[in-house]
Design a protein around this motif. Structure first.
Motif, PDB file in Angstrom:
ATOM      1  N   ASP A  93       0.868  -1.179   0.000  1.00 42.11           N
ATOM      2  CA  ASP A  93       0.000   0.000   0.000  1.00 42.11           C
ATOM      3  C   ASP A  93       0.900   1.222   0.000  1.00 42.11           C
ATOM      4  O   ASP A  93       1.671   1.437   0.940  1.00 42.11           O
ATOM      5  N   MET A  94       0.802   2.040  -1.051  1.00 44.84           N
ATOM      6  CA  MET A  94       1.716   3.166  -1.186  1.00 44.84           C
ATOM      7  C   MET A  94       1.616   4.142  -0.015  1.00 44.84           C
ATOM      8  O   MET A  94       2.625   4.657   0.467  1.00 44.84           O
ATOM      9  N   GLY A  95       0.404   4.403   0.457  1.00 47.05           N
ATOM     10  CA  GLY A  95       0.233   5.323   1.572  1.00 47.05           C
ATOM     11  C   GLY A  95       0.960   4.859   2.818  1.00 47.05           C
ATOM     12  O   GLY A  95       1.632   5.657   3.500  1.00 47.05           O
ATOM     13  N   ILE A  96       0.843   3.573   3.128  1.00 45.32           N
ATOM     14  CA  ILE A  96       1.513   3.020   4.303  1.00 45.32           C
ATOM     15  C   ILE A  96       3.021   3.063   4.121  1.00 45.32           C
ATOM     16  O   ILE A  96       3.767   3.455   5.028  1.00 45.32           O
ATOM     17  N   LYS A  97       3.498   2.678   2.951  1.00 49.75           N
ATOM     18  CA  LYS A  97       4.944   2.673   2.709  1.00 49.75           C
ATOM     19  C   LYS A  97       5.522   4.083   2.807  1.00 49.75           C
ATOM     20  O   LYS A  97       6.592   4.294   3.389  1.00 49.75           O
ATOM     21  N   ARG A  98       4.822   5.071   2.259  1.00 49.82           N
ATOM     22  CA  ARG A  98       5.319   6.444   2.320  1.00 49.82           C
ATOM     23  C   ARG A  98       5.416   6.932   3.765  1.00 49.82           C
ATOM     24  O   ARG A  98       6.389   7.594   4.139  1.00 49.82           O
ATOM     25  N   ARG A  99       4.424   6.577   4.583  1.00 51.56           N
ATOM     26  CA  ARG A  99       4.475   6.980   6.001  1.00 51.56           C
ATOM     27  C   ARG A  99       5.650   6.329   6.716  1.00 51.56           C
ATOM     28  O   ARG A  99       6.330   6.961   7.527  1.00 51.56           O
ATOM     29  N   VAL A 100       5.897   5.056   6.418  1.00 49.19           N
ATOM     30  CA  VAL A 100       7.031   4.351   7.034  1.00 49.19           C
ATOM     31  C   VAL A 100       8.345   5.017   6.646  1.00 49.19           C
ATOM     32  O   VAL A 100       9.214   5.262   7.498  1.00 49.19           O
ATOM     33  N   PHE A 101       8.499   5.339   5.371  1.00 50.97           N
ATOM     34  CA  PHE A 101       9.757   5.933   4.910  1.00 50.97           C
ATOM     35  C   PHE A 101       9.939   7.362   5.431  1.00 50.97           C
ATOM     36  O   PHE A 101      11.068   7.782   5.694  1.00 50.97           O
ATOM     37  N   GLU A 102       8.857   8.093   5.597  1.00 45.76           N
ATOM     38  CA  GLU A 102       8.958   9.421   6.200  1.00 45.76           C
ATOM     39  C   GLU A 102       9.522   9.331   7.615  1.00 45.76           C
ATOM     40  O   GLU A 102      10.386  10.117   8.019  1.00 45.76           O
ATOM     41  N   GLN A 103       9.035   8.350   8.376  1.00 44.78           N
ATOM     42  CA  GLN A 103       9.517   8.168   9.747  1.00 44.78           C
ATOM     43  C   GLN A 103      10.963   7.677   9.770  1.00 44.78           C
ATOM     44  O   GLN A 103      11.781   8.155  10.567  1.00 44.78           O
ATOM     45  N   LEU A 104      11.267   6.725   8.896  1.00 42.86           N
ATOM     46  CA  LEU A 104      12.633   6.202   8.853  1.00 42.86           C
ATOM     47  C   LEU A 104      13.635   7.301   8.518  1.00 42.86           C
ATOM     48  O   LEU A 104      14.753   7.325   9.049  1.00 42.86           O
ATOM     49  N   ASP A 105      13.239   8.202   7.650  1.00 40.08           N
ATOM     50  CA  ASP A 105      14.121   9.303   7.269  1.00 40.08           C
ATOM     51  C   ASP A 105      14.464  10.173   8.479  1.00 40.08           C
ATOM     52  O   ASP A 105      15.565  10.726   8.572  1.00 40.08           O
ATOM     53  N   GLN A 106      13.538  10.259   9.418  1.00 39.33           N
ATOM     54  CA  GLN A 106      13.769  11.036  10.633  1.00 39.33           C
ATOM     55  C   GLN A 106      14.624  10.279  11.652  1.00 39.33           C
ATOM     56  O   GLN A 106      15.467  10.871  12.331  1.00 39.33           O
TER      57      GLN A 106
END
Length: 284
Positions: A93-106
């Protein structure tokens, strides 16, 4: 770049398999999921696979114990703070993956490579939510991970040679075969496989043949180890439908239109082996 500690996000079938192969290759592995129940199931699955390996003589008891010793678990993404590589294996799910990567970037150090095990979604779009798109890459393992040798390595638009070379070297360390692929819907594996599965479903939908007959033709006539409808049940019909939708939307070509029978089965909850019924009925 030296990679010593790896976080794997998602303790399901794929994530647990990815964590296992990293741990067997002597990486320190932190397996993440949103709750302890999922993590317990993931570790149980890994232990079961390792026990099977011992029974078959593929590994010894000491290798099994060393692998388990390399594994730890967490429900907090913030624990990625000392990881050199993160491999995401959550739902497609693109929405879920994008949220995960946003957090990982932090949460991760600047040098950390962020990889996705996505089977069809664009790496470039996932990378765009981070401040390090040059260090984001696709690392698509095949299922079952401990057995299958292929890893598709997908470059996003900004992925650097250094990032690619690091992931290629790690893949070889895992005793897998890396294959470089550019960022197009479905990459290579699912762009070729899923339309074949979809066409097999059409032959059932149109009354050309039964599922059993379709599978027999492909096994005996084309030397496939598993028929396409058996394989679809193994993958999950919901996953097959999702990937076909990604292909249809990504290319805008009617040849990728999901078969109505596939949609019907998914709406009925007949998703294959994981629900006990798909094109076949499973009692266990």
């Amino acid at each position: 770049m030296n990679v010593n500690k790896v976080m794997v996000i998602g303790a399901g079938q794929m994530g647990a398999g990815i964590a296992q192969v990293f741990a067997q290759s002597r990486f320190r592995v932190l397996l993440h999921d949103i709750n302890e129940e999922a993590l317990t199931k993931g570790i149980h699955s890994i232990t079961k696979q390792l026990n099977r390996g011992v029974e078959k003589g593929k590994i010894d008891v000491q290798q099994k114990e060393h692998t388990l010793a390399n594994l730890s678990t967490t429900t907090s993404l913030q624990d990625a703070k000392d990881c050199d590589l993160v491999v995401e294996a959550v739902v497609e799910d693109m929405g879920i993956k994008r949220r995960v990567f946003e957090q990982l970037d932090q949460y991760t150090p600047q040098h950390t490579i962020l990889a996705s095990n996505t089977s069809s979604l664009p790496i470039t779009e996932i990378a765009a939510v981070t401040n390090r798109p040059e260090q984001v890459i696709g690392m698509h393992f095949m299922n079952p991970v401990p057995v299958m040798k292929l890893v598709e390595i997908i470059r996003g638009l900004a992925t650097t040679d250094e990032t690619y070379n690091t992931i290629e070297a790690i893949t070889k360390t895992l005793n897998k075969t890396p294959v470089e692929v550019n960022d197009f819907p479905g990459f290579v594996s699912n762009r070729v496989l899923m339309p074949m599965i979809n066409e097999a479903i059409y032959t059932v939908y149109e009354g050309v043949a039964t599922p059993e007959s379709v599978d027999e033709v492909m096994k005996l006539g084309m030397n496939h180890p598993m028929g396409p409808l058996t394989l679809a049940d193994f993958i999950g019909l919901d996953t097959c439908l999702y990937i076909m939708e990604v292909l249809h939307e990504g290319f805008g070509d009617s040849k990728y239109r999901p078969c109505p029978l596939l949609r019907k089965y998914v709406k009925a909850g007949w998703l294959g082996r994981k629900t006990g019924r798909g094109f076949y009925v499973y009692h266990n």
